[in-house]
Scaffold this active site. Sequence first.
Site, mmCIF file in Angstrom:
data_model
loop_
_atom_site.group_PDB
_atom_site.id
_atom_site.type_symbol
_atom_site.label_atom_id
_atom_site.label_comp_id
_atom_site.label_asym_id
_atom_site.label_seq_id
_atom_site.Cartn_x
_atom_site.Cartn_y
_atom_site.Cartn_z
ATOM 1 N N ASN A 13 0.879 -1.174 0.000
ATOM 2 C CA ASN A 13 0.000 0.000 0.000
ATOM 3 C C ASN A 13 0.913 1.219 0.000
ATOM 4 O OD1 ASN A 13 -1.774 2.062 0.417
ATOM 5 N ND2 ASN A 13 -2.397 1.421 2.484
ATOM 6 N N LYS A 15 0.188 4.220 -0.254
ATOM 7 C CA LYS A 15 -0.432 5.422 0.340
ATOM 8 C C LYS A 15 -0.165 6.621 -0.581
ATOM 9 C CE LYS A 15 -0.146 3.179 4.780
ATOM 10 N NZ LYS A 15 -0.049 3.253 6.212
ATOM 11 N N HIS A 98 -9.536 1.353 4.881
ATOM 12 C CA HIS A 98 -8.263 1.538 5.580
ATOM 13 C C HIS A 98 -8.467 2.486 6.760
ATOM 14 C CE1 HIS A 98 -4.122 2.569 6.463
ATOM 15 N NE2 HIS A 98 -3.772 1.468 5.805
ATOM 16 N N GLU A 100 -6.765 4.821 7.855
ATOM 17 C CA GLU A 100 -6.494 6.238 7.551
ATOM 18 C C GLU A 100 -7.708 6.878 6.880
ATOM 19 O OE1 GLU A 100 -2.815 5.556 5.493
ATOM 20 O OE2 GLU A 100 -1.896 4.967 7.394
ATOM 21 N N GLU A 170 -5.331 -4.879 10.463
ATOM 22 C CA GLU A 170 -4.318 -3.844 10.670
ATOM 23 C C GLU A 170 -4.583 -3.110 11.988
ATOM 24 O OE1 GLU A 170 -2.383 -2.630 6.660
ATOM 25 O OE2 GLU A 170 -3.980 -1.240 7.136
ATOM 26 N N GLY A 176 2.652 2.342 10.753
ATOM 27 C CA GLY A 176 3.603 3.433 10.595
ATOM 28 C C GLY A 176 4.304 3.831 11.886
ATOM 29 N N SER A 216 3.525 -2.074 10.275
ATOM 30 C CA SER A 216 4.977 -2.157 10.466
ATOM 31 C C SER A 216 5.557 -3.519 10.104
ATOM 32 C CB SER A 216 5.366 -1.752 11.896
ATOM 33 O OG SER A 216 4.992 -0.403 12.144
ATOM 34 N N GLY A 237 2.911 -1.051 4.185
ATOM 35 C CA GLY A 237 3.013 0.362 3.846
ATOM 36 C C GLY A 237 4.455 0.740 3.562
HETATM 37 P P1 13P Z 1 3.113 0.406 7.578
HETATM 38 O O1 13P Z 1 3.607 -0.899 6.991
HETATM 39 O O2 13P Z 1 3.837 1.588 7.085
HETATM 40 O O3 13P Z 1 3.004 0.330 9.067
HETATM 41 O O4 13P Z 1 1.602 0.576 7.030
HETATM 42 C C1 13P Z 1 0.713 -0.467 7.145
HETATM 43 C C2 13P Z 1 -0.512 -0.114 6.393
HETATM 44 O O5 13P Z 1 -1.255 0.770 6.781
HETATM 45 C C3 13P Z 1 -0.782 -0.842 5.156
HETATM 46 O O6 13P Z 1 -2.053 -0.571 4.673
#
Ligand code: 13P
Length: 257
Positions: A13, A15, A98, A100, A170, A176, A216, A237
């Site tokens: 992803n 983002k 997601h 976010e 997640e 993140g 992560s 991510g």
């Molecule tokens: P990270 O791998 O950066 O923690 O992000 C995970 C994520 O939100 C994937 O959709």
Amino acid sequence: MNTTIRKPIIAGNWKMNNTVKDSEILIKNLIPLTNNKNCDIIICVPFTNLETAINLTKDTDIKVGAQNCHFENSGAFTGEISPVMLSEMGVEYVIIGHSERRQYFLETDDTINKKIKSAISHDLKVILCIGESLEEREKEITENIVSKQLKLALSNIQEIDLKNIVIAYEPIWAIGTGKTATSKQANNVCKFIRSTILKLYSEVSADNILIQYGGSMNSANASELISEKDIDGGLIGGASLKVSDFSIIINAASTPM
Ligand code: 13P
């Protein structure tokens, strides 16, 4: 990971990262590292990079996904992209729900449910994200939260359509932050999600549905996470933006355990 039944899926992803030029470089470097792997590989790129990603990955083992879509086919929804637009251009997957999007764009379980139905009806495969906040984990209500999100997201979705849905667990506190759920913590929730699918649908669906972990995940911890029985890959991510790290994760999922 139960490789006898389920083929793991590694999805990046991106983002809101990478311009068209950046994405060209990344994808060209990634392609040679993805041949003949025993897992499905997806990159979910910004809308502006979809066309480039689709063109560059033609005849490769990489599939392309979007990170969101609206639930209507068309209309006065300034700034939005519809499933029919994605599907027509050759996008195969779309991330829906997601954290976010829930947090910053106020997506609700109801709109997520509508988006899933609409995406599936336009032949898109859905990566449905669910997960608890740190506060919810500390209150020990992770299972209540995850099962509520799952039930509402899948409301009135027929069992036959589950083959087009991947679930990504997640935990928000792990996204993140560099704070990964331990493989046991992650597996326990993925196992719980599978048992919820069993209650909502059937044993066959529970056995077959793919459940990824995201939060992560990186080149150092992927192997341990993915080797867990109920974790069928990852939604990645930050580490999906670095070809070397992403390819290590792909290899971790591709190695028979
Ligand atoms: P990270 O791998 O950066 O923690 O992000 C995970 C994520 O939100 C994937 O959709």
